[in-house]
Design a protein around this motif. Structure first.
Motif, PDB file in Angstrom:
ATOM      1  N   GLY A 110       0.793  -1.226   0.000  1.00  0.00           N
ATOM      2  CA  GLY A 110       0.000   0.000   0.000  1.00  0.00           C
ATOM      3  C   GLY A 110       0.826   1.277   0.000  1.00  0.00           C
ATOM      4  O   GLY A 110       0.306   2.344  -0.306  1.00  0.00           O
ATOM      5  N   ILE A 111       2.105   1.194   0.381  1.00  0.00           N
ATOM      6  CA  ILE A 111       2.904   2.424   0.479  1.00  0.00           C
ATOM      7  C   ILE A 111       4.223   2.343  -0.291  1.00  0.00           C
ATOM      8  O   ILE A 111       4.443   3.086  -1.239  1.00  0.00           O
ATOM      9  N   VAL A 121       3.709   0.827  -3.925  1.00  0.00           N
ATOM     10  CA  VAL A 121       2.394   1.105  -4.496  1.00  0.00           C
ATOM     11  C   VAL A 121       2.490   1.506  -5.962  1.00  0.00           C
ATOM     12  O   VAL A 121       1.690   1.074  -6.795  1.00  0.00           O
ATOM     13  N   ASP A 122       3.506   2.288  -6.319  1.00  0.00           N
ATOM     14  CA  ASP A 122       3.591   2.748  -7.710  1.00  0.00           C
ATOM     15  C   ASP A 122       3.887   1.602  -8.663  1.00  0.00           C
ATOM     16  O   ASP A 122       3.337   1.534  -9.759  1.00  0.00           O
ATOM     17  N   PHE A 182      -9.577  -1.343 -10.674  1.00  0.00           N
ATOM     18  CA  PHE A 182      -8.601  -0.778  -9.744  1.00  0.00           C
ATOM     19  C   PHE A 182      -7.193  -0.919 -10.292  1.00  0.00           C
ATOM     20  O   PHE A 182      -6.900  -1.854 -11.027  1.00  0.00           O
ATOM     21  N   LYS A 183      -6.301  -0.015  -9.856  1.00  0.00           N
ATOM     22  CA  LYS A 183      -4.879  -0.300  -9.977  1.00  0.00           C
ATOM     23  C   LYS A 183      -4.533  -1.089  -8.717  1.00  0.00           C
ATOM     24  O   LYS A 183      -5.019  -0.760  -7.628  1.00  0.00           O
ATOM     25  N   PHE A 185      -3.314   0.796  -5.510  1.00  0.00           N
ATOM     26  CA  PHE A 185      -4.418   1.597  -4.986  1.00  0.00           C
ATOM     27  C   PHE A 185      -5.406   0.706  -4.248  1.00  0.00           C
ATOM     28  O   PHE A 185      -5.880   1.055  -3.164  1.00  0.00           O
ATOM     29  N   ALA A 193      -4.101  -0.265  -0.908  1.00  0.00           N
ATOM     30  CA  ALA A 193      -4.102   0.856   0.029  1.00  0.00           C
ATOM     31  C   ALA A 193      -5.506   1.150   0.534  1.00  0.00           C
ATOM     32  O   ALA A 193      -5.693   1.411   1.720  1.00  0.00           O
ATOM     33  N   GLN A 194      -6.511   1.117  -0.336  1.00  0.00           N
ATOM     34  CA  GLN A 194      -7.845   1.567   0.082  1.00  0.00           C
ATOM     35  C   GLN A 194      -8.837   0.436   0.368  1.00  0.00           C
ATOM     36  O   GLN A 194      -9.899   0.710   0.907  1.00  0.00           O
ATOM     37  N   GLN A 195      -8.545  -0.790  -0.009  1.00  0.00           N
ATOM     38  CA  GLN A 195      -9.470  -1.890   0.260  1.00  0.00           C
ATOM     39  C   GLN A 195      -8.769  -3.131   0.822  1.00  0.00           C
ATOM     40  O   GLN A 195      -9.159  -3.655   1.853  1.00  0.00           O
ATOM     41  N   ARG A 245      -5.647   8.897  -3.430  1.00  0.00           N
ATOM     42  CA  ARG A 245      -4.976   7.713  -2.896  1.00  0.00           C
ATOM     43  C   ARG A 245      -4.360   7.947  -1.519  1.00  0.00           C
ATOM     44  O   ARG A 245      -4.356   7.046  -0.680  1.00  0.00           O
ATOM     45  N   ALA A 304      -5.589   6.842   1.960  1.00  0.00           N
ATOM     46  CA  ALA A 304      -5.325   5.522   2.533  1.00  0.00           C
ATOM     47  C   ALA A 304      -4.602   5.602   3.870  1.00  0.00           C
ATOM     48  O   ALA A 304      -4.663   4.660   4.655  1.00  0.00           O
ATOM     49  N   LEU A 306      -7.383   5.190   6.176  1.00  0.00           N
ATOM     50  CA  LEU A 306      -8.032   3.879   6.067  1.00  0.00           C
ATOM     51  C   LEU A 306      -7.160   2.788   6.666  1.00  0.00           C
ATOM     52  O   LEU A 306      -7.610   1.975   7.468  1.00  0.00           O
ATOM     53  N   MET A 307      -5.879   2.776   6.293  1.00  0.00           N
ATOM     54  CA  MET A 307      -4.979   1.744   6.829  1.00  0.00           C
ATOM     55  C   MET A 307      -4.623   2.055   8.273  1.00  0.00           C
ATOM     56  O   MET A 307      -4.559   1.172   9.124  1.00  0.00           O
ATOM     57  N   LEU A 350     -12.900   4.702 -11.878  1.00  0.00           N
ATOM     58  CA  LEU A 350     -11.662   5.335 -11.412  1.00  0.00           C
ATOM     59  C   LEU A 350     -10.860   5.922 -12.570  1.00  0.00           C
ATOM     60  O   LEU A 350     -10.200   6.945 -12.416  1.00  0.00           O
TER      61      LEU A 350
END
Lengths: 86, 564
Positions: free
Chosen positions: A33-34, A37-38, A48-49, A52, A55-57, B71, B74, B77-78, B222
């Motif tokens: 997620g961090i 991530v890229d 989704f990417k 991403f 990170a968000q789900q 983004r 997050a 969220l996290m 998205l």
């Protein structure tokens, strides 16, 4: 019976479980997620990417699963070493 | 029926429910007042923890915040879910085994020191007051927007309700009201989200709809949002703008702060067994994750709706919700180029036009049902949900404050011979005072409420978390180490935040931050400092007494060990 050796073995196994679960915890959130991530964002997952999504789900969902796995493992471990509550 | 009528009916019904529960679950002993006699079912405790944790900020502001920062949202969220993994695996079962009433009590006994206990009490009270003022303000705002009463009356009504069930029922009353409040808030959050997901993508599950194609155009939602953002001069929605190190540190500070917040930790003291504390943490995160995985979907839907319904449209034909919310000043339009058209633009818009729309983040959740043209009762439900979120969190925090005063200061340090009856009276009086002070701050908010949120998490992360963990996972750490560690963690973190937020706010930008870490993320560094100082000081000072070793061995296993 909860002898001294038994308690030490119980604790050691607990620490092993913690290190496995917390490694996954770290990889999905801080890793996917961090930090990466890229790189993961170049992979699509439906709309989704991937980075991403983690990170968000994904991280949030995996966190819930991790706790229930821990509950399950520890309940078995408590039984095995006879240290569960009555 | 009008929105106002519906709101009075739904809010009235939920309040009657909370009062009914309070009367049914009056506390008659300190055990009931502090920890609900440790008789709460793990699933019920999971729901109560969800409501306890999810505040007005989670319910009202979070989705809007994410929709503005994409983004990078997050981190919340996290950060606000990942802490529960730490809590479940590293803290909750052991603290439940310890079996007492409060976090400072654990600190005081494990480190055999009243000084350590008092430092912990001060941290607990400070963190909780910081938080509770914001909740009361949230109650006032919901009242004033939806029920057309002024903020002061709104706060007084909210204070009255919390006073009634927190003072009367203590932890027992709070627990069962929180269960009801969780149900209200989650229904209020999901119904509009599901409706909007169906409208936009045809998929009733927001978590999936958010990654689906738009029904109208067949492009992925998205992708469309990224394109809209880039065309208007914003950064792509699915790309980040914060530096990686800052995202890393903020996420860690929020996670560790969550795991160190006293009002969350004490919820796990209320279940019957250690195994229940573990299970309960899993259920808590499950119930929280329902909202936390829906929020980013709401954020993306709301952002898309916002752009497509407002941008480049003539003001004369603006939708009715826009005009309604304009009165609250949460949304505003200034026609900079006098063309009568509303332009929404980022900093570097390709067409060179200036931004003309000011949109408050709270509107994304509050006005969402109106934007999607949902029925009036859904709008009313959102008001009841916002109130449930704010009241449940406020009650949990107030309990921490009252317990800290009556149990940790009076009973354990200042008036050791106080009997249980008197302690219960003291706890009720302390709760009453705390509610009144919180209400005062709700009506006269100090200008820095928004700034101090970073404080609450930073302090919880840099004070409690390391010494509780070390208290369980090490038998060697002693009181000298713990006190030095707590103090250095707090002082460092507080100094950094105070400098950038109050002393020199002009310097609050990445070029002045240490290692590029913002004040929001500095608690992580404070936590590391606490760990290091504690371990180093422990190395050069006497080992803890024998009975502490036994105490640590005992908290590590669910079953009670015989004294050896």
């Amino acid at each position: 019976m909860a002898t001294k050796e038994n308690l030490a073995a119980y604790w050691k196994t607990n620490l092993k479980y913690l290190s496995i679960l917390l490694s996954i915890w770290f990889i999905v959130s801080y890793g996917c997620g961090i930090l990466f991530v890229d790189a993961l964002d170049t992979i699509p997952l439906f709309g989704f990417k991937l980075g991403f999504w983690f990170a968000q789900q994904g991280s949030e969902i995996i966190f819930v699963i991790l706790i229930f796995v821990y509950v399950n493992w520890m309940n078995k471990l408590d039984q095995k070493y006879g240290v569960a509550e009555d | 029926m009008s929105i106002l009528m519906w709101t009075w009916i739904i809010v009235g019904l939920t309040f009657a429910l909370y009062i009914g529960i309070a009367i049914w679950s009056r506390a008659s002993s300190t055990g009931e007042f502090y920890v609900a006699s440790k008789q709460v079912h793990p699933i019920a405790n999971g729901m109560a923890t969800g409501a306890d944790w999810m505040s007005a900020a989670s319910f009202i502001s979070m989705a809007g915040l994410i929709s503005f920062i994409g983004r990078d949202g997050a981190v919340y969220l996290m950060g606000w879910t990942g802490g529960y993994v730490l809590l479940a695996l590293l803290l909750a079962p052991y603290l439940r085994k310890f079996g007492k009433y409060t976090v400072p009590e654990f600190v005081g006994e494990r480190y055999y020191s009243d000084v350590a206990r008092i430092v912990a009490v001060i941290c607990a009270i400070f963190v909780s007051f910081t938080y509770v003022a914001g909740q009361m303000r949230g109650v006032g705002i919901v009242f004033s927007r939806f029920l057309e009463v002024d903020i002061t009356s709104g706060v007084i009504i909210g204070v009255g309700i919390v006073f009634f069930y927190a003072v009367l029922g203590g932890m027992k009353g709070i627990t069962y009201t929180q269960v009801a409040q969780y149900c209200v808030l989650i229904v209020a959050y999901l119904i509009p989200a599901i409706f909007i997901s169906i409208l936009v993508t045809g998929n009733p599950i927001p978590q999936l709809g958010f990654g689906s194609t738009e029904s109208a155009t067949g492009t992925y939602l998205l992708d469309k949002l990224d394109n809209l953002h880039e065309a208007l001069g914003f950064a792509a929605y699915t790309a980040g703008t914060k530096s990686t190190i800052d995202v890393f540190f903020i996420t860690a500070a929020l996670m560790v702060g969550t795991a160190g917040l006293p009002h969350v930790i004490i919820r796990f003291f209320t279940v019957p067994k250690v195994a229940d504390a573990r299970k309960s943490a899993g259920w808590a995160l499950f119930f929280i994750a329902i909202l936390y995985t829906t929020a980013p979907a709401v954020a993306a839907f709301a952002r898309t709706n916002m752009i497509t319904t407002l941008n480049d449209k003539p003001y004369a034909s603006a939708p009715s919700w826009f005009k309604n919310w304009e009165e609250t000043k949460l949304i505003a339009w200034t026609d900079k180029n006098d063309d009568g058209i509303m332009q929404l633009r980022g900093k570097n818009a390709p067409d060179g036009l200036e931004n003309e729309l000011k949109v408050d983040r709270d509107i994304m959740v509050l006005a969402n049902p109106e934007i999607a043209q949902l029925p009036n009762w859904v709008v009313a439900l959102v008001a009841a949900g916002g109130l449930a979120a704010a009241l449940s969190t406020a009650a949990g925090l107030l309990l921490v404050i009252s317990t800290s005063v009556s149990h940790d200061l009076l009973k354990s340090v200042m008036m050791r011979d106080m009997d249980e009856k008197k302690e219960l009276v003291a706890a009720r009086i302390a709760a009453g005072f705390a509610v009144a002070i919180a209400g005062y701050f709700g009506i006269n908010p100090p200008g820095f409420v928004a700034q101090v949120v970073a404080f609450a998490f930073g302090l919880a992360a840099s004070s409690f978390f390391p010494i509780i963990i070390l208290g369980i996972f090490s038998k060697k750490v002693n009181k000298e180490g713990a006190i030095a560690g707590m103090l250095s963690g707090i002082i460092f973190t507080a100094a950094y935040i105070i400098y950038f937020k109050f002393v020199n706010p002009g310097a609050n930008n990445p070029s002045n931050w240490w290692f590029g870490i913002s004040p929001e993320g500095i608690g992580t560094l404070g936590m590391l400092l606490n760990f290091i100082v504690t371990l180093v000081v422990t190395k050069f000072t006497p080992a803890p007494p024998e009975h502490i070793q036994h105490l640590v061995e005992n908290v590590r296993v669910p079953k009670e060990l015989e004294a050896s």
